[in-house]
Write a protein that holds these residues in place. Sequence first.
Motif: not given
Length: 77
Positions: A15-16, A18-19, A21-23, A27, A30, A34
Motif C-alpha cells: 500500500a505504501a 502504491r501511494q 508511486k501515485k504521489a 518510499r 512517503l 506520514a
Amino acid sequence: MVTIQVVLDKPLLQAADRQAKKAKVNRSALIRDALREHLHRVRQEELEEQDRRGYLKHPDSETDALLWEKEAAWPED
C-alpha cells in the motif's frame, strides 16, 4: 539524514509503495511525510487536551461568557 530499518507487513508495504508511486515520491519520502503528519497531529491533540484541562481547572465565568457573546457574529435567519 540517518538510515533506519523498519519492519512492515507485506500489505502495508504494498500500500505504501502504491501511494508513493501515485504521489511520485520514493518510499522513504512517503514515510517521512506520514511520520511528520502523525507527529504534528499528536502534538495538536496534546495541546488541545492541555487547553481542555486548563478550562476545566479555570472555567470561564458567566461574565466572561457574556463578553464573548457580544463579540460573536451570528448569521441571520
